[in-house]
Write a protein that holds these residues in place. Sequence first.
Motif, short mmCIF file in Angstrom:
data_model
loop_
_atom_site.label_atom_id
_atom_site.label_comp_id
_atom_site.label_asym_id
_atom_site.label_seq_id
_atom_site.Cartn_x
_atom_site.Cartn_y
_atom_site.Cartn_z
N MET A 1 0.86 -1.18 0.00
CA MET A 1 0.00 0.00 0.00
C MET A 1 0.90 1.24 0.00
SD MET A 1 -3.09 0.96 2.64
CE MET A 1 -3.99 -0.50 2.25
N THR A 2 0.56 2.20 -0.80
CA THR A 2 1.35 3.43 -0.86
C THR A 2 1.06 4.32 0.34
OG1 THR A 2 -0.31 4.73 -2.05
CG2 THR A 2 1.22 3.39 -3.40
N ALA A 3 1.94 5.28 0.58
CA ALA A 3 1.74 6.22 1.67
C ALA A 3 0.43 6.98 1.49
CB ALA A 3 2.92 7.18 1.76
N LYS A 4 0.15 7.34 0.26
CA LYS A 4 -1.09 8.09 -0.02
C LYS A 4 -2.30 7.23 0.32
CE LYS A 4 -3.42 10.63 -3.70
NZ LYS A 4 -3.30 11.13 -5.08
N GLU A 5 -2.26 5.96 -0.03
CA GLU A 5 -3.38 5.07 0.28
C GLU A 5 -3.53 4.89 1.79
OE1 GLU A 5 -3.43 2.15 -3.62
OE2 GLU A 5 -1.94 1.79 -2.05
N LEU A 6 -2.40 4.77 2.50
CA LEU A 6 -2.46 4.66 3.97
C LEU A 6 -3.13 5.88 4.58
CD1 LEU A 6 1.07 3.23 4.85
CD2 LEU A 6 -1.13 2.13 5.28
N VAL A 7 -2.76 7.07 4.11
CA VAL A 7 -3.32 8.31 4.63
C VAL A 7 -4.82 8.39 4.33
CG1 VAL A 7 -3.30 10.82 4.39
CG2 VAL A 7 -1.15 9.57 4.61
N LYS A 8 -5.18 8.08 3.09
CA LYS A 8 -6.60 8.14 2.72
C LYS A 8 -7.42 7.19 3.58
CE LYS A 8 -7.64 8.17 -1.68
NZ LYS A 8 -7.60 7.90 -3.15
N ASN A 9 -6.93 5.96 3.77
CA ASN A 9 -7.66 4.98 4.58
C ASN A 9 -7.77 5.43 6.03
OD1 ASN A 9 -8.04 3.33 2.37
ND2 ASN A 9 -6.34 1.96 2.88
N ALA A 10 -6.68 5.99 6.56
CA ALA A 10 -6.69 6.45 7.94
C ALA A 10 -7.70 7.57 8.14
CB ALA A 10 -5.30 6.91 8.36
N ILE A 11 -7.71 8.52 7.23
CA ILE A 11 -8.64 9.65 7.34
C ILE A 11 -10.08 9.18 7.19
CG2 ILE A 11 -9.39 11.79 6.22
CD1 ILE A 11 -6.39 12.37 5.72
N GLU A 12 -10.31 8.29 6.25
CA GLU A 12 -11.67 7.79 6.05
C GLU A 12 -12.17 6.99 7.25
OE1 GLU A 12 -11.52 5.70 2.32
OE2 GLU A 12 -11.34 7.57 1.17
N ALA A 13 -11.25 6.37 8.00
CA ALA A 13 -11.66 5.57 9.15
C ALA A 13 -11.99 6.43 10.38
CB ALA A 13 -10.56 4.57 9.51
N LEU A 14 -11.53 7.67 10.38
CA LEU A 14 -11.82 8.56 11.50
C LEU A 14 -13.27 9.03 11.46
CD1 LEU A 14 -8.56 10.72 11.47
CD2 LEU A 14 -9.25 9.08 13.23
N PRO A 15 -13.81 9.37 12.62
CA PRO A 15 -15.19 9.89 12.63
C PRO A 15 -15.27 11.24 11.93
CG PRO A 15 -14.20 10.05 14.81
CD PRO A 15 -13.23 9.31 13.95
N ASP A 16 -16.45 11.59 11.47
CA ASP A 16 -16.64 12.85 10.76
C ASP A 16 -16.29 14.08 11.60
OD1 ASP A 16 -17.44 11.57 8.46
OD2 ASP A 16 -19.59 11.73 8.91
N ASN A 17 -16.35 13.95 12.90
CA ASN A 17 -16.05 15.10 13.76
C ASN A 17 -14.58 15.12 14.21
OD1 ASN A 17 -16.21 12.93 15.50
ND2 ASN A 17 -17.32 14.04 17.09
N ALA A 18 -13.73 14.34 13.56
CA ALA A 18 -12.30 14.33 13.91
C ALA A 18 -11.69 15.71 13.67
CB ALA A 18 -11.57 13.29 13.08
N THR A 19 -10.84 16.10 14.60
CA THR A 19 -10.17 17.39 14.48
C THR A 19 -8.87 17.23 13.69
OG1 THR A 19 -8.87 17.09 16.48
CG2 THR A 19 -11.08 18.07 16.74
N LEU A 20 -8.28 18.36 13.32
CA LEU A 20 -6.98 18.31 12.66
C LEU A 20 -5.94 17.66 13.58
CD1 LEU A 20 -6.89 21.77 10.87
CD2 LEU A 20 -7.19 19.52 9.83
N THR A 21 -6.08 17.89 14.87
CA THR A 21 -5.17 17.25 15.83
C THR A 21 -5.35 15.74 15.81
OG1 THR A 21 -5.14 19.22 17.24
CG2 THR A 21 -4.52 17.13 18.27
N ASP A 22 -6.60 15.28 15.76
CA ASP A 22 -6.86 13.84 15.68
C ASP A 22 -6.21 13.24 14.43
OD1 ASP A 22 -8.47 13.99 17.98
OD2 ASP A 22 -10.31 14.27 16.77
N ILE A 23 -6.34 13.93 13.33
CA ILE A 23 -5.78 13.45 12.06
C ILE A 23 -4.25 13.41 12.15
CG2 ILE A 23 -5.49 13.99 9.61
CD1 ILE A 23 -8.38 15.20 9.77
N ARG A 24 -3.66 14.47 12.68
CA ARG A 24 -2.20 14.51 12.81
C ARG A 24 -1.70 13.39 13.70
NH1 ARG A 24 0.60 16.20 16.81
NH2 ARG A 24 -1.05 17.46 17.67
#
Length: 61
Positions: A1-24
């Motif tokens: 899996m590419t880094a971009k795919e890892l990031v996309k999957n991680a962000i999509e798995a977070l809840p809709d109310n995730a903050t930028l801090t949560d994402i970081r």
Amino acid sequence: MTAKELVKNAIEALPDNATLTDIREELEVIEGIEKGLADADAGRVVSHEEAVRRIESWTSR
């Protein structure tokens, strides 16, 4: 899996109310895991016993 795919999957798995801090924080965890896996693949590891010995030396001072 590419880094971009890892990031996309991680962000999509977070809840809709995730903050930028949560994402970081999630991306930092993923980065740490990836670095650890790369180190293991390259043989940059120590045994469990060695890890315990090192940790004990830190706390016995």
